[in-house]
Motif scaffolding. Sequence first.
Motif, PDB file in Angstrom:
ATOM      1  N   THR A 111     -17.980 -49.822  -5.941  1.00  0.00           N
ATOM      2  CA  THR A 111     -17.043 -48.685  -5.933  1.00  0.00           C
ATOM      3  C   THR A 111     -15.772 -49.063  -6.695  1.00  0.00           C
ATOM      4  O   THR A 111     -15.186 -48.220  -7.393  1.00  0.00           O
ATOM      5  N   LEU A 112     -15.346 -50.353  -6.597  1.00  0.00           N
ATOM      6  CA  LEU A 112     -14.201 -50.799  -7.411  1.00  0.00           C
ATOM      7  C   LEU A 112     -14.570 -50.718  -8.896  1.00  0.00           C
ATOM      8  O   LEU A 112     -13.762 -50.286  -9.728  1.00  0.00           O
ATOM      9  N   ASP A 113     -15.816 -51.120  -9.218  1.00  0.00           N
ATOM     10  CA  ASP A 113     -16.248 -51.064 -10.617  1.00  0.00           C
ATOM     11  C   ASP A 113     -16.255 -49.622 -11.129  1.00  0.00           C
ATOM     12  O   ASP A 113     -15.832 -49.354 -12.251  1.00  0.00           O
ATOM     13  N   ILE A 114     -16.749 -48.689 -10.267  1.00  0.00           N
ATOM     14  CA  ILE A 114     -16.751 -47.271 -10.688  1.00  0.00           C
ATOM     15  C   ILE A 114     -15.305 -46.853 -10.996  1.00  0.00           C
ATOM     16  O   ILE A 114     -15.026 -46.152 -11.952  1.00  0.00           O
ATOM     17  N   SER A 115     -14.364 -47.360 -10.179  1.00  0.00           N
ATOM     18  CA  SER A 115     -12.972 -46.940 -10.326  1.00  0.00           C
ATOM     19  C   SER A 115     -12.279 -47.585 -11.529  1.00  0.00           C
ATOM     20  O   SER A 115     -11.425 -46.964 -12.168  1.00  0.00           O
ATOM     21  N   ARG A 125     -15.131 -40.052  -9.314  1.00  0.00           N
ATOM     22  CA  ARG A 125     -15.021 -40.379  -7.884  1.00  0.00           C
ATOM     23  C   ARG A 125     -13.999 -39.468  -7.212  1.00  0.00           C
ATOM     24  O   ARG A 125     -14.211 -38.952  -6.117  1.00  0.00           O
ATOM     25  N   GLN A 126     -12.878 -39.282  -7.941  1.00  0.00           N
ATOM     26  CA  GLN A 126     -11.819 -38.438  -7.354  1.00  0.00           C
ATOM     27  C   GLN A 126     -12.271 -36.976  -7.270  1.00  0.00           C
ATOM     28  O   GLN A 126     -11.986 -36.300  -6.287  1.00  0.00           O
ATOM     29  N   ILE A 127     -12.998 -36.519  -8.326  1.00  0.00           N
ATOM     30  CA  ILE A 127     -13.481 -35.126  -8.285  1.00  0.00           C
ATOM     31  C   ILE A 127     -14.447 -34.974  -7.098  1.00  0.00           C
ATOM     32  O   ILE A 127     -14.389 -34.007  -6.350  1.00  0.00           O
ATOM     33  N   HIS A 128     -15.317 -35.991  -6.921  1.00  0.00           N
ATOM     34  CA  HIS A 128     -16.304 -35.934  -5.829  1.00  0.00           C
ATOM     35  C   HIS A 128     -15.587 -35.814  -4.479  1.00  0.00           C
ATOM     36  O   HIS A 128     -15.922 -34.969  -3.654  1.00  0.00           O
ATOM     37  N   HIS A 129     -14.571 -36.638  -4.301  1.00  0.00           N
ATOM     38  CA  HIS A 129     -13.885 -36.642  -3.004  1.00  0.00           C
ATOM     39  C   HIS A 129     -13.067 -35.352  -2.801  1.00  0.00           C
ATOM     40  O   HIS A 129     -13.094 -34.737  -1.732  1.00  0.00           O
ATOM     41  N   THR A 290     -10.432 -28.201  -9.531  1.00  0.00           N
ATOM     42  CA  THR A 290     -10.756 -29.434  -8.792  1.00  0.00           C
ATOM     43  C   THR A 290     -10.511 -30.647  -9.693  1.00  0.00           C
ATOM     44  O   THR A 290      -9.929 -31.652  -9.260  1.00  0.00           O
ATOM     45  N   ALA A 291     -10.924 -30.547 -10.959  1.00  0.00           N
ATOM     46  CA  ALA A 291     -10.728 -31.675 -11.889  1.00  0.00           C
ATOM     47  C   ALA A 291      -9.236 -31.926 -12.109  1.00  0.00           C
ATOM     48  O   ALA A 291      -8.785 -33.075 -12.171  1.00  0.00           O
ATOM     49  N   LEU A 292      -8.458 -30.843 -12.170  1.00  0.00           N
ATOM     50  CA  LEU A 292      -7.012 -30.998 -12.372  1.00  0.00           C
ATOM     51  C   LEU A 292      -6.382 -31.714 -11.171  1.00  0.00           C
ATOM     52  O   LEU A 292      -5.605 -32.668 -11.334  1.00  0.00           O
ATOM     53  N   ILE A 293      -6.747 -31.283  -9.976  1.00  0.00           N
ATOM     54  CA  ILE A 293      -6.207 -31.929  -8.767  1.00  0.00           C
ATOM     55  C   ILE A 293      -6.629 -33.407  -8.764  1.00  0.00           C
ATOM     56  O   ILE A 293      -5.821 -34.306  -8.510  1.00  0.00           O
ATOM     57  N   ALA A 294      -7.935 -33.640  -9.086  1.00  0.00           N
ATOM     58  CA  ALA A 294      -8.455 -35.016  -9.064  1.00  0.00           C
ATOM     59  C   ALA A 294      -7.764 -35.874 -10.117  1.00  0.00           C
ATOM     60  O   ALA A 294      -7.578 -37.081  -9.927  1.00  0.00           O
ATOM     61  N   GLY A 295      -7.367 -35.253 -11.227  1.00  0.00           N
ATOM     62  CA  GLY A 295      -6.683 -36.005 -12.287  1.00  0.00           C
ATOM     63  C   GLY A 295      -5.243 -36.321 -11.912  1.00  0.00           C
ATOM     64  O   GLY A 295      -4.659 -37.296 -12.394  1.00  0.00           O
ATOM     65  N   PHE A 297      -3.815 -36.181  -8.473  1.00  0.00           N
ATOM     66  CA  PHE A 297      -3.489 -36.730  -7.151  1.00  0.00           C
ATOM     67  C   PHE A 297      -4.533 -37.742  -6.700  1.00  0.00           C
ATOM     68  O   PHE A 297      -5.716 -37.409  -6.570  1.00  0.00           O
ATOM     69  N   SER A 298      -4.064 -38.939  -6.421  1.00  0.00           N
ATOM     70  CA  SER A 298      -4.966 -40.014  -6.014  1.00  0.00           C
ATOM     71  C   SER A 298      -5.542 -39.726  -4.629  1.00  0.00           C
ATOM     72  O   SER A 298      -4.855 -39.208  -3.754  1.00  0.00           O
ATOM     73  N   ILE A 299      -6.828 -40.042  -4.456  1.00  0.00           N
ATOM     74  CA  ILE A 299      -7.431 -39.869  -3.130  1.00  0.00           C
ATOM     75  C   ILE A 299      -8.282 -41.095  -2.828  1.00  0.00           C
ATOM     76  O   ILE A 299      -9.001 -41.585  -3.697  1.00  0.00           O
ATOM     77  N   ASN A 300      -8.201 -41.578  -1.615  1.00  0.00           N
ATOM     78  CA  ASN A 300      -8.978 -42.723  -1.169  1.00  0.00           C
ATOM     79  C   ASN A 300      -8.885 -43.910  -2.133  1.00  0.00           C
ATOM     80  O   ASN A 300      -9.901 -44.346  -2.697  1.00  0.00           O
ATOM     81  N   ALA A 301      -7.662 -44.430  -2.306  1.00  0.00           N
ATOM     82  CA  ALA A 301      -7.439 -45.582  -3.201  1.00  0.00           C
ATOM     83  C   ALA A 301      -7.908 -46.843  -2.470  1.00  0.00           C
ATOM     84  O   ALA A 301      -7.111 -47.587  -1.891  1.00  0.00           O
ATOM     85  N   ILE A 302      -9.228 -47.086  -2.500  1.00  0.00           N
ATOM     86  CA  ILE A 302      -9.825 -48.132  -1.653  1.00  0.00           C
ATOM     87  C   ILE A 302      -9.320 -49.536  -1.991  1.00  0.00           C
ATOM     88  O   ILE A 302      -9.399 -50.424  -1.160  1.00  0.00           O
ATOM     89  N   TRP A 303      -8.818 -49.735  -3.226  1.00  0.00           N
ATOM     90  CA  TRP A 303      -8.329 -51.067  -3.598  1.00  0.00           C
ATOM     91  C   TRP A 303      -7.077 -51.442  -2.809  1.00  0.00           C
ATOM     92  O   TRP A 303      -6.758 -52.612  -2.675  1.00  0.00           O
ATOM     93  N   ASN A 304      -6.367 -50.419  -2.281  1.00  0.00           N
ATOM     94  CA  ASN A 304      -5.197 -50.722  -1.449  1.00  0.00           C
ATOM     95  C   ASN A 304      -5.596 -51.160  -0.039  1.00  0.00           C
ATOM     96  O   ASN A 304      -4.822 -51.790   0.655  1.00  0.00           O
ATOM     97  N   TYR A 305      -6.784 -50.743   0.409  1.00  0.00           N
ATOM     98  CA  TYR A 305      -7.189 -51.054   1.791  1.00  0.00           C
ATOM     99  C   TYR A 305      -7.872 -52.412   1.902  1.00  0.00           C
ATOM    100  O   TYR A 305      -7.848 -53.042   2.943  1.00  0.00           O
ATOM    101  N   GLY A 306      -8.582 -52.806   0.839  1.00  0.00           N
ATOM    102  CA  GLY A 306      -9.338 -54.068   0.885  1.00  0.00           C
ATOM    103  C   GLY A 306     -10.720 -53.859   1.477  1.00  0.00           C
ATOM    104  O   GLY A 306     -11.019 -52.778   2.006  1.00  0.00           O
ATOM    105  N   PRO A 307     -11.572 -54.914   1.379  1.00  0.00           N
ATOM    106  CA  PRO A 307     -12.934 -54.780   1.905  1.00  0.00           C
ATOM    107  C   PRO A 307     -12.918 -54.714   3.433  1.00  0.00           C
ATOM    108  O   PRO A 307     -11.948 -55.130   4.061  1.00  0.00           O
TER     109      PRO A 307
END
Length: 569
Positions: A111-115, A125-129, A290-295, A297-307
């Motif tokens: 998921t980090l690689d996708i990001s 990923r952001q559009i999906h979420h 949806t694409a505009l919002i995803a572009g 506004f960040s959503i679920n920034a998993i790199w900030n949370y860690g594994p």
Amino acid sequence: MSTTTRSTNDLRADDIREVRPARKPGGVAGVGGWVDDRTGAAKGVRYMMSKVFPDHWSFMLGEVAMYSMIICLITGVFLTMWFVPSAGHVEYDGSYVPLKGIHMSEAYRSTLDISFDVRGGLLIRQIHHWAALIFVVALVVHMFRVFFTGAFRKPREINWVIGALMAMLALVEGFAGYSLPDDLLSGTGLRAAQGFMLTIPVIGSYFVYFLFGGGFPGEAIIPRLFAAHVLLLPAILVGLLAAHLILVMVHKHTQYPGPGRTNENVVGYPLMPVYTAKAGGFFFIVFGITALIAGLFSINAIWNYGPYDPTQVTAGSQPDWYMGFADGALRLMPGWTEVSFGGFTLTYGVLIGSLLLLPLVYVLLGAYPFFERWITGDDREHHLLQRPRNAPTRTAIGLAAITAYTVLWAAAGNDLIATHLHLSINDITWFLRIGFFVLPLVAFWATKRVCISLQRRDRDLVLHGRETGRIMRTADGAFSEKHEDIDEYTRWNLVEYEAARPLELGDATDANGVPRPGTTSDKRRARLSRFFFEDDIPPVTPRDLAAAHHDGHGHEAIDGHRPVEVERS
Ligand code: HEM
Ligand code: HEM
């Protein structure tokens, strides 16, 4: 006796039952004709394309739900190409420098690689979420439209139940989705879900062991959730949506009352070309927004949370909005609700607070049309929608349910409310505990009163016209206010053509004075029915309207002496 022999080419007239022309009369030419010759699809397509749909902005809400679901499906296929559904351990060596050298699961790394390393990956990923969040908002608001306008009444009860099923599955699908990346937040959510399941009496621990393939978190849950998320649940959702839309076609769409619109007709535009063009354009608008919002506004920034690490929890962690109410219920349940017997511990605080709450909400939701039909005894088909004010008790029940849900939802943020507003978390919890029982009653009462006032106002407007503020004085000195008739179109919307009545009770005893069986439950039902219609101002009927005009009330009335309440006819 003579026998005659015939060759196979020697056909008599009565052998020929049907002669098929090479092309059916009025058939389709070109590629369409080629396909029709092989599939016979033209008839069905022609039938669909000539279907008429009524036009109203609120009918677009179901469409938004559908389009955002399609966006989830399309972007989900993209994510599946790079996501690795495995809990296998790896050391991170991608482009996000702060996590370099950290041990994590393959799911989290991919998921980090996708990001960070897949071109366009973060955007998809952001559009999906975002699409998933919009999907659930849209379906809930669509459900409100259907509920408050009474569109679930006969013959649409089954479609309502299918809708409720889709709403529940959307929630499970979303939960499975955000559990996949295996970051600290998703692992915390899974841990909570595991805790809920452990409270199932007797089989809880066995069930969890079976689902997780051993102890928590184990290596099996990510691939299992993946299969459910990309295959099982989408297949069921798509199947249910197809059934949902087929039923919309079969029943024909409901319409709001208006001049020329009746229970027997549908006034609107045909599917082809008007609706198809509109719907196609609308899909791209929803996708674009949806694409505009995803572009942006960040959503679920998993790199900030860690594994995920079961020994850690992020402070202030919040689930996606639609899971909030279950989390909130858990936070409101008192901590003493635990009993032990025969070596088993029953934590009914969690059992009631979360595990039973989820199915209960959806069962109540699915059952509502049947409950209302039972109370009102109304067995007619309804294709004209109601204004929410003309069904005050239903509208009040809806608002009470929304209030209870909102209280639970707010409770999921009790820690954030406490830290942001500098309040005691205990005070907030107690306020919400009491609020859960009291606020829905207040909402019920207030909504009912507001609806009844609005009904009175409508009735007044139809029967006596609009107040102009011009005071007239007659020759003998009396004062009256000039009223103006409302226009024909507005009046149509205010006159109700299918007024409902409370259930009438039959005689409690039969001809011999013997109590009739079932009268106690009948009485209860009639009491509920009276409660349902209590205080309703009967909407103006065409007969009332004719009577008012005959009396000349339509134009003028002495202020302060206008009749506002009329006996139920
Ligand atoms: C209505 C349908 C769907 C909903 C509500 C939904 C929801 C979600 C959510 C909320 C996430 C977490 C995203 C994140 O990382 O921030 C997710 C992840 C994922 N979804 Fe879906 N999804 C849906 C359909 C699908 C379908 C049909 C597929 C595949 C064909 C799919 C594939 C994936 C994959 C591979 C991930 C993990 C990658 C990632 O987290 O970025 N989804 N989904
Ligand atoms: C996956 C989520 C859903 C999708 C994609 C969806 C889609 C649609 C669409 C496109 C329509 C026709 C247009 C409209 O009236 O808005 C419709 C109608 C309808 N939906 Fe849904 N819906 C969903 C969820 C629900 C839910 C949760 C309920 C109720 C619990 C529901 C009940 C109905 C009913 C009763 C109709 C017929 C309405 C009428 O004829 O006025 N739907 N739906």
